[in-house]
Structure formats: structure tokens, C-alpha cells
Design an enzyme around this catalytic site. Structure first.
Site, PDB file in Angstrom:
ATOM      1  N   ASN A 184       8.451  -5.411  -6.290  1.00 18.56           N
ATOM      2  CA  ASN A 184       7.701  -4.424  -5.518  1.00 18.56           C
ATOM      3  C   ASN A 184       8.385  -4.227  -4.167  1.00 18.56           C
ATOM      4  OD1 ASN A 184       5.880  -3.026  -3.926  1.00 18.56           O
ATOM      5  ND2 ASN A 184       4.093  -4.238  -4.533  1.00 18.56           N
ATOM      6  N   HIS A 194       4.611   4.044  -8.087  1.00 15.10           N
ATOM      7  CA  HIS A 194       4.932   2.876  -7.276  1.00 15.10           C
ATOM      8  C   HIS A 194       5.084   1.677  -8.217  1.00 15.10           C
ATOM      9  CE1 HIS A 194       4.949  -0.316  -4.515  1.00 15.10           C
ATOM     10  NE2 HIS A 194       3.716  -0.707  -4.734  1.00 15.10           N
ATOM     11  N   CYS A 246       2.187   0.524   0.491  1.00 16.27           N
ATOM     12  CA  CYS A 246       3.088   0.973  -0.574  1.00 16.27           C
ATOM     13  C   CYS A 246       2.952   2.465  -0.857  1.00 16.27           C
ATOM     14  CB  CYS A 246       2.833   0.175  -1.846  1.00 16.27           C
ATOM     15  SG  CYS A 246       3.028  -1.576  -1.603  1.00 16.27           S
TER      16      CYS A 246
END
Ligand code: ACO
Length: 328
Positions: free
Chosen positions: A285, A255, A115
């Protein structure tokens, strides 16, 4: 050698149209809308339909970024795709994107940093422009997580979504990118892992039967605590390197893994809520895509304007983490 100032010339994003709500997930795993919302902040996510893949979303986001920059496809020198859900292990998704865009003059490669992929990608892309080697570099964060999820595993399948965001980097008159801080700790590599399908555990009937080709999260809680600690630390390191203080930040774009992680990091860092960009409720996500999609939305809705001081911060599989400070 004089280094070139580098800025973001244009931003774009692409999201699948299909929306999967928490209530939809209640029908396939033992979960509830209430659990998902209170533990993660997620209400719904986008999921691709049919054969749509990572390079499709990446190419759509890239076209939008190039158009927003007022550039042409022929001007692109390099395409860099940050992803952990590539079209194929070989060749790179970036090469499929190059073909879809018709970007004949561009080199292309993928970058894998979980990520944190987009934050790593900005550092790599910026270095190419800063050194003078290339003038126009597309940095794309693109994921089709839905095809790597075990839809019988409630620990993971409720968390992720599909999407792509892209920026076109190029020379700027004033300094755009001011500092980068990138980190990794491979000793925690097994916390978030797709165990099979690589050289360590080649795909076989047994690995497929054991569902080892899907994303596994060993201890969500450990990742949670780790993320809260490093997010504040690494933004501070990047600010120090840029010679700035957090009060000067107009927006932090973190993030989007879990609203509680974002909130805990924000409070630890002592930033008011209106200076943090959050969209996890609608997308879940999206791994490497989450930061550029949030940036694109905030630019499009007029919240982020030219001249604003921005911080991007990510953490993810590897484990990896990093932050960027830039004047947009
Ligand atoms: N629905 C209902 N119950 C669930 C679900 C679900 N979808 N998922 C897990 N649970 C249960 C577990 O089985 C466990 O039950 P048990 O206590 O009976 O064993 C319990 O909920 C877990 O509770 P907690 O550990 O207290 O859950 P927590 O508050 O830590 O939330 C979560 C879990 C959301 C995973 C959180 O830890 C988190 O977000 N961690 C970070 C994960 C992350 O960011 N991963 C991605 C990194 S990015 C990348 O690179 C891919």
C-alpha cells in the site's frame, strides 16, 4: 463562463530500488510470508534507502510526467503533492519539489486526504485548469511510509511501501475528466492515525517512548468492510454523474490497500478481472502514490491507451473516499 476541457498530458512514477520481501519481514516481526500473501496479496514492497525522502521520489516522478507530456519545467503553473508522509510538517513537500525541479513559475502546496489523496488531488488540479486559472498543473501522489511505520508492529509494518506517481494536467480538445465524487467522514478519524507530532499531541519524550509518532491502525477489519462497501458505491455515483454505465469502463484503477478488498469490490461491482489494474503484490500500500504508479505502469506496458475510459477509486485515512471517471 465557458469551462476548459482538461486531460492528462503525461504520467510518470518513481520507485525506490530496494526491495523488502515478506521473508525479510519474517526476520523482524512475528509474521509469515503465507499470512501476508493470503490476507493482503502483498509479496514485496519498495523502501527508500538512507536519506532519500518523499520530495525526492515526487520530483523524480514529476520530471518523468513532464517529459512524457513533452512540456518544460518552466511551463508548470502549480505543483500539488498529495501525501501523508511529508518531508516536514512545515513547509510543504510541494515547495521542496518545486525547488528540486527548478519550477520557478509554479505555486506549490500539499494536500492531505490519506490514501484518497491522489483522487482528491485530481479534482483540485482539474478545477484550476477547468476554470482557466492555470494551464499546467502537476498532481503528485508521493509517500515514504517506511519512515512513519513502527517496525515492531506487525499489524501495520507489513502493509505499506514507498513510491511516487505524477500526472501533468492541462487543457484538452475533448473532455478528459468527466466526473468527480469525493467524500469524508471525520467521525472515523481515529481508525487510521499518526497520533503524536501535531497540535493535539505535540512530540515529547513520552510520545516518542510510547511510539505515538508512528502510524496506528485501530481496527483493520472495520476499514476493510468500510472500503469494500464504499468503493463500489462511489464508482457508481461517479458513473451516474458522467451519464455512463460500468460496462463502458475500460479499466478501473483502485487504491491498492489489500487484494481481498479490491477483489470483493470488483465482484460486488461485477467487473471482469482483466478490467481492474492490480500491482499490490509488488508494492504494498503506497497510500496516495498507489493509483498514479498503477496508471503509469499500465500506460507504459500498453494496457491503457489514449481514448480508454478509466475509473480511479480510493479510500483512506480521514476517513476519506472518492472516485474519478475520465477519458484518457
Ligand atoms: N502477521 C501475522 N499475524 C498478523 C499480522 C501479521 N503481519 N497482522 C495481524 N495479525 C494477526 C492479528 O494479531 C490478529 O490476531 P488475533 O486474531 O490472534 O488477535 C489477526 O491476525 C487478525 O486477523 P483478522 O482481523 O482476521 O485479519 P484480516 O483478515 O482482517 O486482515 C488486514 C487484516 C490485512 C489489516 C485487513 O483487515 C486489511 O487490510 N484492512 C484494511 C486496512 C487498510 O487498508 N489500511 C490502510 C488504509 S489506507 C490509509 O489511508 C493509510
Amino acid at each position: 463562463m465557458k469551462l476548459q476541457n482538461v486531460g492528462i498530458l503525461g504520467v510518470g512514477s518513481a520507485l525506490p530500488t530496494k526491495i523488502v520481501t515478506n521473508f525479510d519481514l519474517e526476520k523482524i516481526v512475528n509474521t509469515s510470508d503465507e499470512w501476508i500473501r493470503t490476507r493482503t496479496g502483498i509479496s514485496e514492497r519498495r523502501i527508500v534507502a538512507g536519506s532519500q525522502t518523499t520530495s525526492d521520489l515526487a520530483a523524480e516522478a514529476a520530471r518523468a510526467a513532464v517529459e512524457a507530456a513533452g512540456c518544460t519545467i518552466a511551463e508548470i503553473d502549480l505543483i500539488l503533492v498529495a501525501t501523508i508522509s511529508p518531508d516536514t510538517i512545515m513547509p510543504s513537500t510541494a515547495c521542496f519539489v518545486q525547488e528540486k525541479l527548478g519550477a520557478k513559475n509554479a505555486a506549490a502546496f500539499d494536500l492531505s486526504a490519506g490514501c484518497t489523496g491522489f483522487v482528491y488531488g485530481l479534482a483540485v488540479g482539474c478545477s484550476f485548469v477547468r476554470s482557466g486559472m492555470y494551464k499546467r498543473v502537476l498532481v503528485i501522489g508521493a509517500e515514504v511510509m517506511s519512515k512513519f511505520l513502527d517496525w515492531t508492529d506487525r499489524n501495520t509494518c507489513v502493509l505499506f511501501g514507498d513510491g511516487a506517481g505524477a500526472v501533468l494536467l492541462g487543457p484538452a480538445e475533448e473532455p478528459g475528466f468527466l466526473s468527480f465524487k469525493l467524500h469524508a467522514d471525520g467521525s472515523m478519524g481515529d481508525l487510521l492515525i499518526t497520533p503524536a507530532g501535531g497540535a493535539r499531541l505535540p512530540a515529547s519524550k513520552e510520545t516518542v517512548a510510547a511510539r505515538q509518532h508512528y502510524i496506528k491502525m485501530v481496527s483493520g477489519n472495520e476499514t476493510f468492510k468500510f472500503a469494500v462497501r464504499v468503493m463500489g458505491e462511489v464508482v457508481q455515483q461517479a458513473l451516474d454523474e458522467a451519464g455512463l454505465v460500468k460496462e463502458e469502463l475500460d479499466f478501473l484503477i483502485p487504491h491498492q490497500a489489500n487484494l481481498r478488498i479490491i477483489e470483493a469490490a470488483r465482484k460486488r461491482f461485477n467487473l471482469p478481472p482483466d478490467r481492474v489494474v492490480v500491482n499490490i503484490n509488488r508494492y504494498g500500500n503506497m497510500s496516495a502514490a498507489s493509483i498514479p504508479v498503477a496508471l503509469d505502469e499500465a500506460v507504459k506496458n500498453g494496457r491503457i491507451k489514449r481514448g480508454h475510459l478509466l475509473g480511479f477509486v480510493g479510500f483512506g485515512a480521514g476517513l476519506t473516499w472518492g472516485a474519478v471517471i475520465m477519458r484518457y
